[in-house]
Design an enzyme around this catalytic site. Structure first.
Site, PDB file in Angstrom:
ATOM      1  N   GLU A 181     -17.915  17.468 -22.922  1.00 28.52           N
ATOM      2  CA  GLU A 181     -17.664  16.639 -24.115  1.00 28.52           C
ATOM      3  C   GLU A 181     -18.908  16.498 -25.004  1.00 28.52           C
ATOM      4  OE1 GLU A 181     -16.022  12.980 -22.650  1.00 28.52           O
ATOM      5  OE2 GLU A 181     -14.439  13.989 -21.507  1.00 28.52           O
ATOM      6  N   HIS A 260      -5.568  15.930 -21.640  1.00 28.11           N
ATOM      7  CA  HIS A 260      -5.076  14.549 -21.547  1.00 28.11           C
ATOM      8  C   HIS A 260      -4.112  14.332 -22.714  1.00 28.11           C
ATOM      9  CE1 HIS A 260      -7.741  13.507 -18.308  1.00 28.11           C
ATOM     10  NE2 HIS A 260      -8.806  13.888 -19.003  1.00 28.11           N
ATOM     11  N   GLU A 289      -7.859  18.929 -16.617  1.00 28.42           N
ATOM     12  CA  GLU A 289      -7.626  17.496 -16.405  1.00 28.42           C
ATOM     13  C   GLU A 289      -6.275  17.055 -16.960  1.00 28.42           C
ATOM     14  OE1 GLU A 289     -10.917  15.079 -17.716  1.00 28.42           O
ATOM     15  OE2 GLU A 289     -12.390  16.641 -17.241  1.00 28.42           O
TER      16      GLU A 289
END
Length: 393
Positions: A181, A260, A289
């Site tokens: 990130e 996500h 994820e």
């Protein structure tokens, strides 16, 4: 082999129709880098359904928000959770147990207990491990964020951390999220909230990859982020970064999308195309994820229509990965609602995983399993496998 190409619409229909007739099932599921995904598993489990060379993984619940909940550590104390974890998945990712605040709580002290236990669990169950994460702006310990360090000291701290952590698990971790990130949604580097980039400059990202590679030359090293499923400003920034790093011969091996998702937003329909452009640069790709949260009022449960939409999102994410030659790793961020991070961080949203609190299989579970089965059958018919793009790493 070339990417798997089969009738997506027909598969989606077949995968979703049966489980939706009866809603979520209540039956409890029964379930090293070179172990086949289906080793030690019955045919109706996710890892058994996967094509050769394709790993299906999950986050291992622990640390982070779990420390504030009214239950003991899931991985350590929930025996049924561990049984399902070993039976269903061929890859595991520590959810929080390898993040800085957990594994390096004091400058001169590391806590490897939980990470060691997860790596050993994976060895015993024929699973590979994804390490998460080495350079991130979040979940850093106070001693690091509030410390008064010179540039040389801070650089030395990061190098020592990467060398010690990656080196400890040399040969036992298949993939590492090295830089996590590092861009905002506008495609700009996080120069304010990422201590490493802010204090040491953008070049520290390349150094982190070099240090990780020196510590374990065979581990695959990834860039990892959220909101990069589509071709957008953020994924464009990673695309440009990858080209720059590769030009410098920096050992970056993969690009991964977290996934996500929320049913309140549209599905990222250009995911496969986005992954293909990184694949064309010579990188492996992965979904790391995945969860799909839903808007459900407190005290209520999802409707059949919501569960159907959620299952479709899971299926389409998996389908997109299967269609890209170098996408060989697919991880869901937890498999049971019992320990999901979503309700803690997204008020009014939840039920984001593929199993209920008591490990009952939802339509999303069957969507994944049946899509994997179809891919495996198609793969066997072609006489090939979804092997790694970079077998030397």
């Amino acid at each position: 082999m070339r990417p798997l190409r089969f009738a997506t619409v027909a598969l989606a229909t077949a995968a979703l129709a049966l489980p939706l007739l009866g809603g979520s099932a209540s039956a409890t599921p029964k379930t090293g880098p070179k172990a086949p995904p289906h080793a030690h598993a019955a045919p109706d489990r996710l890892r058994a359904a996967a094509p050769e060379g394709f790993v299906i993984g999950t986050a291992v619940a622990g640390g982070g928000h779990h420390l504030e909940q009214d239950y003991p550590d899931p991985f350590t104390y929930d025996k049924e959770y561990r049984k399902v974890l070993g039976r269903e998945f061929s890859s595991v990712s520590p959810e929080n147990q390898m993040k800085w605040d957990y594994i390096h709580p004091e400058r001169d002290r590391y806590d490897f207990k939980q990470a060691d236990a997860i790596v050993e669990f994976a060895r015993k169950n024929g699973q590979v491990v994804r390490g998460h994460t080495l350079l991130w702006h979040s979940q850093n310990p106070a001693w690091l964020e509030n410390g008064d360090f010179t540039e040389a000291e801070l650089r030395g701290i990061l190098r020592e951390h990467i060398t010690k952590v990656v080196g400890r698990y040399k040969g036992r971790i298949q993939q590492w999220d090295v830089a996590n990130e590092i861009f905002d949604d506008q495609g700009k580097l996080r120069t304010r909230d990422n201590i490493w980039i802010r204090e040491l400059g953008p070049g520290i990202v390349a150094d982190a990859f070099r240090w990780a590679h020196q510590a374990d030359p065979k581990a695959k090293l990834f860039l990892n982020d959220y909101n990069v499923e589509s071709v957008n400003a953020k994924s464009d920034a990673y695309y440009a970064l990858v080209k720059d790093l590769r030009a410098q011969r920096v050992p970056v091996h993969g690009f991964s999308v977290q996934g996500h998702l929320s049913t309140r937003y549209g599905f990222p329909g250009d995911l496969a195309d986005n992954l293909r452009r990184f694949d064309a640069l010579g990188l492996e790709t992965a979904v790391t994820e995945l969860d799909v949260r839903m808007d459900v009022p407190e005290g209520s449960v999802p409707t059949p229509a919501q569960e159907k939409q959620q299952a479709e999102y899971y299926q389409r994410m998996l389908q997109a990965c299967l269609e890209v030659d170098g996408c060989n790793s697919f991880t869901i961020w937890g498999f049971t609602d019992k320990y999901s991070w979503v309700p803690v961080f997204f008020q009014g949203e939840g039920f984001a995983t593929v199993m209920t609190d008591d490990f009952g299989r939802k339509p999303a579970y069957y969507a994944l399993r049946d899509t994997l089965k179809d891919a495996r059958e198609h793969d066997c018919g072609k006489g090939g496998s979804k092997g790694p793009k970079h077998p030397g790493h």
